[in-house]
Design a protein around this motif. Structure first.
Motif, PDB file in Angstrom:
ATOM      1  N   PRO A  98       0.875  -1.368  -0.018  1.00 55.62           N
ATOM      2  CA  PRO A  98      -0.110   0.135   0.075  1.00 55.62           C
ATOM      3  C   PRO A  98       0.972   1.162   0.202  1.00 55.62           C
ATOM      4  CG  PRO A  98       0.093  -1.124   2.105  1.00 55.62           C
ATOM      5  CD  PRO A  98       0.961  -1.945   1.345  1.00 55.62           C
ATOM      6  N   PHE A 145       1.619   6.663   2.567  1.00 52.07           N
ATOM      7  CA  PHE A 145       0.986   7.898   3.295  1.00 52.07           C
ATOM      8  C   PHE A 145      -0.481   7.193   3.722  1.00 52.07           C
ATOM      9  CE2 PHE A 145      -2.709  10.758   2.817  1.00 52.07           C
ATOM     10  CZ  PHE A 145      -2.428  11.635   3.636  1.00 52.07           C
ATOM     11  N   VAL A 146      -1.308   6.475   3.022  1.00 51.48           N
ATOM     12  CA  VAL A 146      -2.457   5.796   3.179  1.00 51.48           C
ATOM     13  C   VAL A 146      -2.047   4.819   4.197  1.00 51.48           C
ATOM     14  CG1 VAL A 146      -4.193   4.503   2.352  1.00 51.48           C
ATOM     15  CG2 VAL A 146      -3.305   5.946   1.015  1.00 51.48           C
ATOM     16  N   ALA A 147      -1.067   4.034   4.440  1.00 48.69           N
ATOM     17  CA  ALA A 147      -0.951   3.120   5.365  1.00 48.69           C
ATOM     18  C   ALA A 147      -0.634   3.943   6.791  1.00 48.69           C
ATOM     19  CB  ALA A 147       0.296   2.213   5.150  1.00 48.69           C
ATOM     20  N   LEU A 157      -1.949   6.611   7.626  1.00 50.20           N
ATOM     21  CA  LEU A 157      -3.059   7.505   7.891  1.00 50.20           C
ATOM     22  C   LEU A 157      -3.959   6.084   8.763  1.00 50.20           C
ATOM     23  CD1 LEU A 157      -4.734   9.768   7.631  1.00 50.20           C
ATOM     24  CD2 LEU A 157      -5.783   9.079   5.880  1.00 50.20           C
ATOM     25  N   ARG A 158      -3.872   4.982   8.002  1.00 52.45           N
ATOM     26  CA  ARG A 158      -4.857   3.829   8.511  1.00 52.45           C
ATOM     27  C   ARG A 158      -4.245   3.801  10.090  1.00 52.45           C
ATOM     28  NH1 ARG A 158      -5.396  -1.248   4.704  1.00 52.45           N
ATOM     29  NH2 ARG A 158      -4.845  -2.245   6.513  1.00 52.45           N
ATOM     30  N   TRP A 183      -8.597   0.433   8.710  1.00 57.30           N
ATOM     31  CA  TRP A 183     -10.009   0.950   8.302  1.00 57.30           C
ATOM     32  C   TRP A 183     -11.179   0.302   9.151  1.00 57.30           C
ATOM     33  CZ3 TRP A 183      -8.480   5.260   6.912  1.00 57.30           C
ATOM     34  CH2 TRP A 183      -7.773   5.739   5.862  1.00 57.30           C
TER      35      TRP A 183
END
Lengths: 501, 401
Positions: free
Chosen positions: B9, B12-14, B16-17, B26
């Motif tokens: 992934p 950044f998304v990881a 945030l998660r 999530w």
């Protein structure tokens, strides 16, 4: 310590110790006595002191309880020294006269067979559960922890049921929808934040009403029929069975299907036997309950109800989700930090204020809620210890096999963890059993409360009544607690069999 | 069925998660949002219902009642109190009484507990059995049962003041409690107190010094004759110089009760006795486990160095056992403090009894009163557990682990 090099340390022995004669092994009573009681002057002194201590405690106790005791009589005059002619010990007629009060409290005499039946059923289900070799543990545990409490409620309290699963879920859904709608309406009228949240909640409430509409309609239809309970039971059985069948998959579903159908047949038998569809047994209000009955009801309910609370809190405390973890920690620390008696007062005086005004709950139930939360917090820490003892590899292996969190926890980690902490759990059950005596402070007459009430009876006021009552009650408490602790020791011994060399 | 390798992934998304939902990502976020929503709903319901119920019962919420006049008497007060004082004063009186009974109980429980533990480990068969029997019996009976037993059965059946058991005509034991002569200060009191203070300080400092010298130079020092000489001699010298430090006011039976002297009420005696003997059984087990946790080789090593049994115990075994003993011992002290709230059953005016009992029933301010009571006990618990954590941290640091 640099100075050490300059001086000779005194801890090093300079001279040889003279040889001592080899110890002589002596067997038998005399040998044991010589070795462990009289082998040195200090020991002889200790033995004499111990013997004197025993002489001054055990002899008077035995004399009081058995030798000087009065065994038969009708009232206080039979237990007075003037009547008997010698110093009087225990006044056992007092216990005989009050025995039924100690066991049942003020439970109506014609209905006492219900209490006896509950006790007998409980013992019958509990005994095979305690014997390690007895078969069908899962079925037995299910019956004891799930079926027995429900059955015991209808036996002890009485009363019948109006509906079943469909009615209850419809009630629950419409209650939730009502609450959300009401909150939304109230919030919408006041405050800047409320006027934003209020309409949202109002919309949510309306949505819930629409969603629960089919269920509510079904409830209306069932209640209008001639046999609402049976119809509801049938519908619930069909719905649950179908759900279980689909969830477990068609291939493995047959076994689960058989279990579910069996459970519903069992429920139907109970409903038919107790005539729950036609009002059931006459209701005995909990204010009439008392004595050992209340002690056992409170402790068994506390034990059964605190387990899920404890497991949930222990898992929550180890959860990686921050808010759930923080909540669990705060909850556990809060309940562990306050005395149980404040929890009882909380349940008695504060809990009614938190409930809607038209909603009254029984004093006994309120105390039970308090005890379940309190004992749950203690159990959570015990269970957490067990969870920590499980090697990481177990959970990692499970996730390598592709099991989900719930399957990993439920099938791999939790069973092992609970097995580890059985002694600790039994310890907290013993503590809970002893603590149930506190309900007598909030006007519930448990065994101790009945004892205090019995002392007030002038028919039996003799100088030794108090001691007799305490001796009898103490014996009951001791038998229960000591039995539990010995049983937990034997379980510990068995589980640790592999560690003994 | 092969599982396709998933692409890594984006960083950044990881992050945030993880930040929002912990390790579960999530899913964790959704769980948190739902959880908070349910909590908010329950909290709202509670507040809303409580407000309605209080309005119906015409009870004003808030802590204003704390400054109102209490108007009831308290049987035992350490700080000045009269009926016209406020509920705040009642609260303080109760708190002081709770602390008093806890402190006295802790001291007695520790002494009995250590004695029973050593007895249970004693090589003497009879003594170890007696200690074991004490622990089993006391631990398996409810505390409330024991409190009531001491109060109703033992102290309650004592004779009335007229027929009281007396010792030397100055100590009286009756159903009004224990009456002892009360010391009254006289001219030499100040000098006497100073002498005692010096003696006690020296008696504590001297063994410490001897121990340091022993470790530093290896020379043992016989301190106990000096300590005993100081403890007895200095006060005697002070008496000889300054005159009598205090005289005793001997209680006399007058009418139906005693006049003069100090009285320990039966509630206090029963509560302290029950709390300390009950907790002592638990402390005995804690101490026993601690001493057993020290390896047998330590004792043998001490013996092979030529130390006596007492020296080995004092210098080698006890310090190591203490590490294991102290945390659960602190827990037992905490339990004793919390259990002192059972005083309400026999009417000893502790915090719970006068505040959550009498004050609650007089004012009806259930929420405030119970919140304050719970808060005080919680504060005591949290402070103690913080101190315990500090202690564990220091131990870990000093052990280099």
């Amino acid at each position: 310590m640099s100075e050490l090099g300059a001086v000779t340390p005194v801890f090093v022995r300079g001279e040889m110790v003279p040889q001592r004669p080899p110890p002589v092994y002596r067997s038998g009573l005399v040998g044991m006595a010589r070795q462990r009681l009289f082998n040195s002057p200090t020991n002889i002194l200790l033995t004499v002191v111990g013997a004197l201590l025993l002489y001054f405690t055990v002899v008077p106790t035995v004399k009081f309880l058995l030798i000087d005791a009065v065994w038969t009589g009708a009232n206080r005059t039979d237990c007075l020294a003037e009547t008997v002619g010698h110093p009087v010990g225990a006044c056992w007629p007092f216990v005989q006269a009050k025995f039924s009060q100690f066991v049942y409290g003020f439970y109506p005499t014609p209905e006492r067979w219900r209490v006896d039946l509950t006790f007998a059923l409980g013992a019958l289900l509990l005994l095979p559960l305690l014997i390690p070799r007895a078969p069908a543990k899962t079925l037995n545990a299910g019956l004891f922890f799930v079926a027995f409490p429900v059955l015991a409620f209808f036996l002890l309290y009485g009363g019948g049921v109006q509906g079943f699963g469909v009615t209850w879920s419809a009630d629950l859904a419409s209650g939730l929808a009502d609450s959300v709608t009401r909150a939304g309406r109230k919030l919408a009228t006041g405050g800047p934040i409320g006027s934003v949240i209020g309409p949202v909640l109002l919309g949510l409430g309306t949505l819930l009403v629409w969603l629960s509409w089919p269920l509510v309609a079904l409830r209306e239809w069932i209640q209008a029929s001639s046999q609402p309970v049976w119809l509801d039971l049938l519908l619930t059985a069909i719905a649950t069975t179908a759900l279980v069948f689909v969830l477990t998959g068609v291939r493995n579903g047959w076994r689960a299907l058989a279990t579910t159908v069996g459970a519903f047949v069992g429920i139907a038998v109970v409903i038919a036997a107790l005539r729950l569809d036609r009002g059931g047994l006459p209701i005995v209000d909990t204010r009439m309950w008392g004595g050992l009955l209340v002690t056992l009801v409170v402790s068994v309910t506390g034990i059964v109800a605190s387990m899920p609370v404890g497991i949930a809190l222990a898992l929550g405390r180890r959860s990686t989700i921050p808010l759930i973890r923080i909540f669990s920690v705060a909850f556990i620390e809060f309940w562990r930090g306050v005395p149980l008696i404040t929890v009882m007062f909380f349940a008695t005086y504060m809990l009614p204020l938190f409930l809607p005004g038209n909603f009254t709950i029984d004093n006994l139930v309120r105390v039970l809620i308090g005890i379940a939360l309190f004992a749950g917090a203690y159990n959570a820490e015990v269970i957490r210890g067990g969870l920590n003892a499980i090697p990481r590899g177990q959970a990692e292996a499970a996730s390598a096999l592709g099991l989900s969190y719930w399957k990993t926890t439920g099938l791999i980690v939790l069973p092992q963890a609970l097995r580890h902490v059985i002694p600790g759990l039994v310890n907290s059950f013993i503590a809970l059993f002893k603590d149930t005596s506190l309900v007598s402070i909030v006007a519930l007459f448990d065994l101790l409360g009945q004892l205090r009430a019995a002392f007030a009876d002038p028919t039996w006021s003799t100088p030794t009544t108090l001691f007799t009552g305490f001796a009898f009650t103490g014996l009951i408490y001791f038998v229960f607690c000591f039995g539990m602790s010995r049983y937990s020791l034997s379980v510990e011994h068995r589980l640790n069999a592999h560690r003994r060399t | 069925m092969a599982i396709d390798a998933r692409p890594p992934p984006p960083q950044f998304v990881a992050k945030l998660r993880r930040a929002l939902g912990g390790r579960s990502g999530w899913k964790g976020l959704i769980a948190q949002v739902l959880f908070v929503a349910v909590l908010c709903w329950i909290g709202y319901e509670i507040v809303d219902n409580a407000r309605d119920n209080l309005a119906n019962q015409r009870i004003a919420s808030g802590f204003g009642f704390m400054s109102q006049t209490a108007g009831f008497g308290v049987s035992q007060t350490l700080i000045p109190y009269q009926e016209s004082d406020s509920y705040t004063r009642v609260f303080l009186v109760g708190l002081v009484n709770t602390l008093l009974v806890s402190a006295v109980g802790i001291v007695i429980a520790t002494v009995i507990g250590f004695m029973v533990a050593l007895g249970r480990l004693s090589p003497n068969w009879l003594i170890s059995r007696i200690a074991g029997g004490y622990v089993e019996i006391v631990r398996n009976l409810p505390l409330l049962f024991q409190i009531l037993f001491w109060y109703l059965a033992v102290l309650g059946t004592l004779p009335a003041p007229r027929q009281s058991v007396s010792l030397l005509d100055s100590f009286f034991l009756s159903n009004r409690g224990i009456v002892v002569p009360r010391p009254v200060g006289e001219a030499g009191l100040d000098g006497f107190l100073v002498a005692v203070l010096i003696a006690v300080t020296a008696a504590i400092a001297l063994p410490l010094y001897a121990r340091r010298r022993l470790f530093a130079t290896g020379k043992p020092m016989r301190v106990w004759p000096v300590v005993i000489g100081l403890l007895i001699g200095l006060p005697l010298v002070a008496v000889a110089i300054f005159g009598r430090p205090f005289s005793f006011e001997v209680p006399v039976l007058r009418g139906f009760n005693f006049a003069g002297g100090s009285r320990l009420p039966p509630e206090f005696v029963a509560l302290t006795l029950a709390l300390s003997t009950y907790t002592a059984a638990f402390i005995a087990e804690v101490v026993r486990a601690g001493i057993l946790s020290v390896h047998k080789g330590q004792m043998e090593a001490g013996a092979s160095l030529g130390l006596s049994r007492g020296q080995t115990l004092r210098l080698i075994v006890i310090p190591q056992a203490l590490r294991v003993i102290l945390p659960p011992l602190t827990n037992q002290y905490l339990n004793l403090t919390k259990n002192s709230s059972l005083a309400v059953a026999i009417g000893y005016p502790d915090l719970f009894s006068v505040f959550a009992g009498t004050t609650l029933s007089q004012t009806g301010q259930a929420i405030e009163v119970i919140a304050i009571t719970m808060g005080v006990y919680l504060l005591i618990s949290l402070v103690t557990s913080a101190l315990m954590s500090l202690y564990a941290w220091r131990i870990n640091r000093s052990m280099g682990a």
